[in-house]
Design a protein around this motif. Structure first.
Motif, mmCIF file in Angstrom:
data_model
loop_
_atom_site.group_PDB
_atom_site.id
_atom_site.type_symbol
_atom_site.label_atom_id
_atom_site.label_comp_id
_atom_site.label_asym_id
_atom_site.label_seq_id
_atom_site.Cartn_x
_atom_site.Cartn_y
_atom_site.Cartn_z
ATOM 1 N N ASN A 86 44.118 41.255 40.010
ATOM 2 C CA ASN A 86 42.794 41.543 40.058
ATOM 3 C C ASN A 86 41.962 40.690 39.144
ATOM 4 N N LYS A 87 42.431 40.077 37.977
ATOM 5 C CA LYS A 87 41.569 39.189 37.244
ATOM 6 C C LYS A 87 41.266 37.909 38.403
ATOM 7 N N ILE A 88 42.467 37.267 39.183
ATOM 8 C CA ILE A 88 42.180 36.504 39.774
ATOM 9 C C ILE A 88 40.931 36.434 40.691
ATOM 10 N N LYS A 89 41.159 37.663 41.360
ATOM 11 C CA LYS A 89 40.037 38.064 42.318
ATOM 12 C C LYS A 89 38.519 38.027 41.496
ATOM 13 N N GLU A 90 38.710 38.523 40.414
ATOM 14 C CA GLU A 90 37.367 38.774 39.683
ATOM 15 C C GLU A 90 36.970 37.273 39.248
ATOM 16 N N ALA A 91 37.900 36.398 38.982
ATOM 17 C CA ALA A 91 37.556 35.036 38.545
ATOM 18 C C ALA A 91 37.005 34.393 39.641
ATOM 19 N N LYS A 92 37.334 34.499 40.741
ATOM 20 C CA LYS A 92 36.864 33.883 42.084
ATOM 21 C C LYS A 92 35.516 34.153 42.587
ATOM 22 N N LYS A 93 35.275 35.725 42.469
ATOM 23 C CA LYS A 93 34.148 36.145 42.665
ATOM 24 C C LYS A 93 32.818 35.624 41.609
ATOM 25 N N GLN A 104 33.282 25.725 49.058
ATOM 26 C CA GLN A 104 34.253 25.193 50.218
ATOM 27 C C GLN A 104 35.723 25.629 50.105
ATOM 28 N N HIS A 105 35.973 25.426 48.710
ATOM 29 C CA HIS A 105 37.616 26.022 48.533
ATOM 30 C C HIS A 105 37.578 26.294 47.134
ATOM 31 N N ILE A 106 37.965 27.448 46.778
ATOM 32 C CA ILE A 106 37.802 28.118 45.392
ATOM 33 C C ILE A 106 39.506 28.360 44.771
ATOM 34 N N PHE A 107 40.077 27.754 43.828
ATOM 35 C CA PHE A 107 41.452 27.949 43.673
ATOM 36 C C PHE A 107 41.591 28.310 42.098
ATOM 37 N N THR A 108 42.219 29.567 42.018
ATOM 38 C CA THR A 108 42.508 29.765 40.525
ATOM 39 C C THR A 108 44.007 29.794 40.268
ATOM 40 N N ASP A 109 44.232 28.904 39.416
ATOM 41 C CA ASP A 109 45.582 28.506 39.027
ATOM 42 C C ASP A 109 46.430 29.798 38.674
ATOM 43 N N PRO A 110 47.420 30.277 39.512
ATOM 44 C CA PRO A 110 48.199 31.607 39.235
ATOM 45 C C PRO A 110 49.063 31.340 38.225
ATOM 46 N N HIS A 111 49.682 30.355 37.888
ATOM 47 C CA HIS A 111 50.591 30.134 36.783
ATOM 48 C C HIS A 111 49.949 29.854 35.357
ATOM 49 N N GLY A 112 48.680 29.606 35.244
ATOM 50 C CA GLY A 112 47.983 29.002 34.117
ATOM 51 C C GLY A 112 47.665 30.025 33.335
ATOM 52 N N ASP A 125 43.678 33.297 19.779
ATOM 53 C CA ASP A 125 44.706 33.710 20.673
ATOM 54 C C ASP A 125 44.260 34.247 22.197
ATOM 55 N N GLN A 126 43.033 33.802 22.482
ATOM 56 C CA GLN A 126 42.379 34.030 23.909
ATOM 57 C C GLN A 126 43.064 33.013 24.852
ATOM 58 N N GLN A 127 43.456 33.573 25.810
ATOM 59 C CA GLN A 127 43.838 32.837 27.103
ATOM 60 C C GLN A 127 42.912 32.952 28.031
ATOM 61 N N TYR A 128 43.095 31.843 28.907
ATOM 62 C CA TYR A 128 42.132 31.830 30.112
ATOM 63 C C TYR A 128 42.736 31.501 31.492
ATOM 64 N N LEU A 129 42.238 31.800 32.500
ATOM 65 C CA LEU A 129 42.428 31.396 33.845
ATOM 66 C C LEU A 129 41.554 30.248 34.133
ATOM 67 N N VAL A 147 49.446 21.790 42.838
ATOM 68 C CA VAL A 147 49.599 22.302 41.450
ATOM 69 C C VAL A 147 50.526 23.609 41.600
ATOM 70 N N THR A 148 50.550 24.133 43.139
ATOM 71 C CA THR A 148 51.645 25.271 43.203
ATOM 72 C C THR A 148 52.978 24.779 43.815
ATOM 73 N N ARG A 149 53.123 23.582 44.172
ATOM 74 C CA ARG A 149 54.366 23.157 44.637
ATOM 75 C C ARG A 149 55.624 23.200 43.693
ATOM 76 N N LYS A 150 56.758 23.654 44.046
ATOM 77 C CA LYS A 150 57.938 23.706 43.054
ATOM 78 C C LYS A 150 58.329 22.077 42.892
ATOM 79 N N LEU A 151 58.594 21.959 41.469
ATOM 80 C CA LEU A 151 59.179 20.777 41.133
ATOM 81 C C LEU A 151 60.638 20.649 41.144
ATOM 82 N N PRO A 152 61.181 19.370 41.787
ATOM 83 C CA PRO A 152 62.572 19.095 41.749
ATOM 84 C C PRO A 152 63.283 19.332 40.444
#
Length: 156
Positions: A86-93, A104-112, A125-129, A147-152
């Motif tokens: 929900n926080k990711i959806k809210e951030a994009k909105k 044109q393209h909105i991306f929120t880092d899911p790991h971050g 102590d505040q964390q941010y998306l 950003v989202t690909r898996k590293l070897p």
């Protein structure tokens, strides 16, 4: 040359990041510093303070790249650990409302869990998306894929 000779040692990638930084090629410096951090965690694992410093370094390089780039905009959204989707959806909105030219393209880092840039005031102590909005859809998709690909994983 050192990366070609020994691609699994983090110091070589960190040297490359420093070279790219000196050339003002901050996005490439960030990529090299990210690789250095991943390799350090995989190989060493014990020195988490060093890993945190490497993460701060590549985040700073991303900030430098963002400062010089006009084809995208960044938005930091305060984040608590519960209800991440929900926080990711809210951030994009929120991003779309604040920056309508960069949708044109909105991306929120899911790991971050990111830190604010040095110049910004934040609570300790505040964390941010981190949400990125792009004018060019292809560039946005390429960044999201990187950003989202898996590293070897390197054995041993």
């Amino acid at each position: 040359r050192s990366i070609i000779q020994n691609p699994s040692h983090f110091c070589h990638h960190l040297r490359q990041a420093a070279c790219f930084r000196g050339l003002h090629r901050y996005s490439e410096a960030a990529r090299s510093a990210m690789a250095a951090q991943c390799l350090y965690v995989l190989a060493e694992g014990a020195g988490l303070d060093t890993s945190d410093l490497l993460q701060l370094y590549w985040q700073a390089m991303i900030q430098e790249a963002l400062a010089g780039e006009r084809s995208f905009v960044v938005l930091y959204t305060p984040f608590e650990k519960e209800n991440k989707a929900n926080k990711i959806k809210e951030a994009k909105k929120t991003f779309a409302e604040k920056h309508p030219d960069y949708v044109q393209h909105i991306f929120t880092d899911p790991h971050g869990i990111h830190l604010l840039p040095e110049r910004a005031e934040s609570h300790p102590d505040q964390q941010y998306l981190l949400t990125l909005g792009f004018r060019n859809r292809d560039i946005g998709k390429a960044v999201e894929k990187a950003v989202t690909r898996k590293l070897p994983i390197f054995p041993g």
